[in-house]
Design a protein around this motif. Structure first.
Motif, PDB file in Angstrom:
ATOM      1  N   ILE A   5       0.890  -1.153   0.000  1.00 40.90           N
ATOM      2  CA  ILE A   5       0.000   0.000   0.000  1.00 40.90           C
ATOM      3  C   ILE A   5       0.927   1.201   0.000  1.00 40.90           C
ATOM      4  O   ILE A   5       1.737   1.355   0.912  1.00 40.90           O
ATOM      5  CB  ILE A   5      -0.905   0.009   1.242  1.00 40.90           C
ATOM      6  N   ALA A  34      -7.545  -0.087  -1.131  1.00 39.90           N
ATOM      7  CA  ALA A  34      -6.824  -0.411   0.107  1.00 39.90           C
ATOM      8  C   ALA A  34      -7.248   0.476   1.278  1.00 39.90           C
ATOM      9  O   ALA A  34      -6.689   0.379   2.346  1.00 39.90           O
ATOM     10  CB  ALA A  34      -5.324  -0.269  -0.121  1.00 39.90           C
ATOM     11  N   ARG A  70       0.619  -4.940   2.743  1.00 39.75           N
ATOM     12  CA  ARG A  70      -0.820  -5.035   2.964  1.00 39.75           C
ATOM     13  C   ARG A  70      -1.127  -5.790   4.263  1.00 39.75           C
ATOM     14  O   ARG A  70      -2.012  -5.419   5.013  1.00 39.75           O
ATOM     15  CB  ARG A  70      -1.483  -5.730   1.775  1.00 39.75           C
TER      16      ARG A  70
END
Length: 139
Positions: A5, A34, A70
């Motif tokens: 991310i 996200a 993530r």
């Protein structure tokens, strides 16, 4: 699905092996896939501290990208929100059902439990920070 991310930011300053990056969230965060695992969508500006042995190669004002895995974002969400919700519900149920306290007393106990939970997270902040690693790359 991307493993990282990422957010763009500007280097604020360098402190030893840490690069402090100012990230400004944009309206695009609202459509980002996200955003559920990212605390940046709720804030306008945030300073992120990125530890790297190459900290000396960055300069204030330089544009960079800061990323986090993530999975680390999901772990942060669990600590920040799911853990607090679990404490709230457990204390509320125990104080109300098992102990027979009034609704007001149970609610106050549940809120106190959440405050204590966040206090404990604060005490273990440095240990938690070591499990969440940010990466930094130049544009």
């Amino acid at each position: 699905m991307a493993e990282l991310i990422e957010h763009s930011g500007v280097v604020e300053r360098i402190e030893g092996d840490a690069v402090l990056v100012r990230i400004t969230s944009h309206s695009a965060c609202g459509s980002c896939k996200a955003r559920a695992a990212c605390g940046l969508a709720e804030t306008q500006e945030k300073i992120v501290e990125v530890h790297t042995p190459e900290a000396g190669s960055y300069h204030p004002g330089e544009e960079v990208s800061v990323g986090v895995r993530r999975r680390a974002g999901a772990v942060a969400v669990v600590y920040a929100y799911v853990g607090a919700l679990a404490v709230l519900l457990v204390v509320l149920m125990v104080s109300s059902l098992a102990l027979g306290w009034s609704d007001g007393a149970s609610a106050l106990a549940a809120l106190t439990g959440v405050a204590l939970y966040y206090g404990v997270l604060g005490l273990f902040r440095r240990r938690i920070e070591h499990t969440i690693h940010f990466t930094i790359t130049k544009h």
